[in-house]
Design an enzyme around this catalytic site. Structure first.
Site, PDB file in Angstrom:
ATOM      1  N   GLU A   1       0.813  -1.209   0.000  1.00 29.88           N
ATOM      2  CA  GLU A   1       0.000   0.000   0.000  1.00 29.88           C
ATOM      3  C   GLU A   1       0.850   1.264   0.000  1.00 29.88           C
ATOM      4  O   GLU A   1       1.971   1.284   0.522  1.00 29.88           O
ATOM      5  CB  GLU A   1      -0.918   0.009   1.239  1.00 29.88           C
ATOM      6  CG  GLU A   1      -2.064  -0.973   1.120  1.00 29.88           C
ATOM      7  CD  GLU A   1      -2.812  -1.167   2.426  1.00 29.88           C
ATOM      8  OE1 GLU A   1      -4.050  -1.164   2.402  1.00 29.88           O
ATOM      9  OE2 GLU A   1      -2.156  -1.336   3.469  1.00 29.88           O
TER      10      GLU A   1
ATOM     11  N   CYS B   1      -1.801   6.037  10.487  1.00 27.07           N
ATOM     12  CA  CYS B   1      -0.594   5.404  11.023  1.00 27.07           C
ATOM     13  C   CYS B   1      -0.935   4.080  11.701  1.00 27.07           C
ATOM     14  O   CYS B   1      -1.804   4.019  12.567  1.00 27.07           O
ATOM     15  CB  CYS B   1       0.058   6.356  12.039  1.00 27.07           C
ATOM     16  SG  CYS B   1       1.569   5.712  12.751  1.00 27.07           S
TER      17      CYS B   1
ATOM     18  N   CYS C   1       5.830  -6.778   7.109  1.00 29.24           N
ATOM     19  CA  CYS C   1       6.848  -6.185   7.978  1.00 29.24           C
ATOM     20  C   CYS C   1       7.338  -7.222   8.975  1.00 29.24           C
ATOM     21  O   CYS C   1       6.531  -7.973   9.542  1.00 29.24           O
ATOM     22  CB  CYS C   1       6.279  -4.976   8.719  1.00 29.24           C
ATOM     23  SG  CYS C   1       7.490  -4.123   9.772  1.00 29.24           S
TER      24      CYS C   1
ATOM     25  N   SER D   1      10.717   5.668  15.326  1.00 27.14           N
ATOM     26  CA  SER D   1       9.521   5.141  15.996  1.00 27.14           C
ATOM     27  C   SER D   1       9.920   4.734  17.414  1.00 27.14           C
ATOM     28  O   SER D   1      10.341   3.601  17.655  1.00 27.14           O
ATOM     29  CB  SER D   1       8.971   3.937  15.226  1.00 27.14           C
ATOM     30  OG  SER D   1       8.547   4.323  13.942  1.00 27.14           O
TER      31      SER D   1
ATOM     32  N   HIS E   1       8.025   5.496  20.672  1.00 25.42           N
ATOM     33  CA  HIS E   1       6.760   4.993  21.228  1.00 25.42           C
ATOM     34  C   HIS E   1       6.767   4.696  22.729  1.00 25.42           C
ATOM     35  O   HIS E   1       5.708   4.541  23.310  1.00 25.42           O
ATOM     36  CB  HIS E   1       6.246   3.792  20.450  1.00 25.42           C
ATOM     37  CG  HIS E   1       6.095   4.071  18.979  1.00 25.42           C
ATOM     38  ND1 HIS E   1       5.608   5.272  18.509  1.00 25.42           N
ATOM     39  CD2 HIS E   1       6.374   3.322  17.893  1.00 25.42           C
ATOM     40  CE1 HIS E   1       5.590   5.244  17.180  1.00 25.42           C
ATOM     41  NE2 HIS E   1       6.059   4.091  16.786  1.00 25.42           N
TER      42      HIS E   1
ATOM     43  N   CYS F   1       5.492  -5.110  15.727  1.00 31.06           N
ATOM     44  CA  CYS F   1       4.989  -4.146  16.718  1.00 31.06           C
ATOM     45  C   CYS F   1       3.527  -4.460  17.023  1.00 31.06           C
ATOM     46  O   CYS F   1       2.716  -4.647  16.121  1.00 31.06           O
ATOM     47  CB  CYS F   1       5.141  -2.727  16.192  1.00 31.06           C
ATOM     48  SG  CYS F   1       6.858  -2.242  15.902  1.00 31.06           S
TER      49      CYS F   1
ATOM     50  N   GLU G   1      10.026  -2.144   7.452  1.00 26.56           N
ATOM     51  CA  GLU G   1      11.121  -1.452   8.133  1.00 26.56           C
ATOM     52  C   GLU G   1      12.151  -1.069   7.066  1.00 26.56           C
ATOM     53  O   GLU G   1      12.884  -1.928   6.562  1.00 26.56           O
ATOM     54  CB  GLU G   1      11.739  -2.360   9.200  1.00 26.56           C
ATOM     55  CG  GLU G   1      13.076  -1.913   9.770  1.00 26.56           C
ATOM     56  CD  GLU G   1      13.114  -0.483  10.275  1.00 26.56           C
ATOM     57  OE1 GLU G   1      13.810   0.347   9.634  1.00 26.56           O
ATOM     58  OE2 GLU G   1      12.456  -0.188  11.285  1.00 26.56           O
TER      59      GLU G   1
ATOM     60  N   CYS H   1       3.141   8.588   1.182  1.00 28.21           N
ATOM     61  CA  CYS H   1       3.632   7.660   2.199  1.00 28.21           C
ATOM     62  C   CYS H   1       3.837   6.319   1.505  1.00 28.21           C
ATOM     63  O   CYS H   1       2.881   5.710   1.017  1.00 28.21           O
ATOM     64  CB  CYS H   1       2.608   7.538   3.336  1.00 28.21           C
ATOM     65  SG  CYS H   1       3.049   6.316   4.592  1.00 28.21           S
TER      66      CYS H   1
ATOM     67  N   CYS I   1       0.385  -2.420  15.517  1.00 30.72           N
ATOM     68  CA  CYS I   1       0.412  -2.117  14.084  1.00 30.72           C
ATOM     69  C   CYS I   1      -0.183  -3.256  13.260  1.00 30.72           C
ATOM     70  O   CYS I   1       0.199  -4.419  13.413  1.00 30.72           O
ATOM     71  CB  CYS I   1       1.856  -1.851  13.653  1.00 30.72           C
ATOM     72  SG  CYS I   1       2.038  -1.463  11.906  1.00 30.72           S
TER      73      CYS I   1
END
Length: 342
Positions: free
Chosen positions: A93, A334, A115, A215, A217, A119, A163, A108, A122
């Site tokens: 995407e 996000c 990935c 990132s 967090h 996480c 990543e 973006c 996500c």
């Protein structure tokens, strides 16, 4: 029948060789590159200043791209999300973000299919890792947006699926193409990483150095480890040393991305820890209110907690922004990119 050449896959040298038996004019390659990258041509017939016989030869032997828009969703705020299908059937995407009263159009882009980071907050991480994207497959995300909308992308953020620093060579080559062929300044290109320390140091030594977003967090190791497994490999203390190396080497300011999860990362204690962590870093902070993702117990923060968190951070003298939510109604915000067809 001989398979057609995909032009966006070719280097400049390969393109010159491909054209050598079709047109002996030196500027034919530059004309073609301009149509592909600057004008985002959809087909060869639209390349009006290229000789007709060359256009006919190109139609017989080449295609501009082999990437297709599988689905397209438009948010009520104007954000557009594309699901692109690559020639092996895999999908990734990309998102076009538009902001009121601003001329900037931000793409973006994804750097991987899926990935590997896992996480917990996500949607992409839940999909798992499938494969790296090649440089042309990354650049094609921007071209697909421009062809579809007729608009010129001005900013690129590597904040989609994947990543970027686990696909470092391909991402860096894509940055070079974006900078040179799409003519997007390096200051308008941002790479977001969860904190791959060796690559943070490596990119600081490069000739083209994009803006770096981290990132983070959480500034508390056990909480960060709970939501981001990368903390077990590259912990907060080592990450801070790498960030200081980057800022000292480049003179650039980094952005700390911080997700506000209700009752977990948005508390007063967490704000104080973050203030302490970043006090001697050359950085800004971008607060990201958590966007709901299926199959997690995490909650959105309330507005009062968001504003208190921001106030505490600003007291440390840093610039703090709250990320404007874009495309949440089409799962384009996000952490919501799952790479699935609705």
């Amino acid at each position: 029948m001989k398979e057609k050449i995909v032009l966006t896959k070719l280097t400049d040298e390969e393109l010159s060789e491909f054209l050598s038996d079709k047109d002996d004019r030196k500027f034919a390659k530059d004309q073609l590159l301009s149509w592909i990258y600057n004008k985002s041509a959809k087909d060869f017939d639209s390349m009006t200043n290229i000789k007709k016989d060359l256009r006919e030869k190109l139609k017989q032997t080449a295609v501009i791209t082999d990437i297709k828009i599988k689905t397209k969703q438009i948010s009520k705020d104007g954000t557009i999300k594309y699901l692109l299908e690559y020639n092996d059937g895999n999908v990734a995407e990309c998102v076009l973000m538009r902001f009121d009263n601003r001329g900037n159009l931000s793409a973006c882009v994804s750097s991987q299919v899926g990935c590997p980071m896992g996480c917990k907050f996500c949607a992409t991480g839940k999909r798992g890792f499938i494969r790296n994207l090649l440089p042309y497959e990354i650049v094609e995300q921007i071209l697909a947006i421009q062809k579809d909308t007729g608009l010129k992308v001005t900013n690129v953020v590597f904040m989609g699926q994947g990543e970027p620093f686990y696909n470092f060579e391909n991402v860096y080559k894509a940055i070079e193409i974006i900078n040179s062929k799409l003519q997007i300044g390096i200051r308008r290109i941002t790479v977001s990483t969860s904190g791959i320390i060796p690559k943070i140091k490596e990119i600081a030594e490069k000739e083209l150095i994009p803006t770096l977003a981290i990132s983070l967090h959480s500034a508390k190791s056990d909480i960060r480890k709970e939501i981001m497994p990368i903390e077990s490999k590259y912990n907060l203390d080592e990450l801070k040393k790498a960030l200081k190396f980057y800022t000292d080497k480049t003179g650039k300011r980094i952005t700390l991305e911080y997700i506000l999860i209700g009752g977990l990362t948005d508390t007063k204690e967490m704000a104080v820890l973050l203030s302490q962590y970043m006090k001697d870093l050359k950085c800004n902070v971008n607060l990201i209110p958590y966007n709901p993702v299926c199959d997690t117990e995490y909650k959105k923060p309330n507005k009062k907690d968001i504003m208190l968190f921001k106030y505490i951070l600003e007291s440390s003298g840093k610039k703090v922004t709250i990320r404007l939510e874009r495309g949440a109604d089409i799962d384009a915000a996000c952490g919501q990119l799952a790479g699935k067809e609705k």
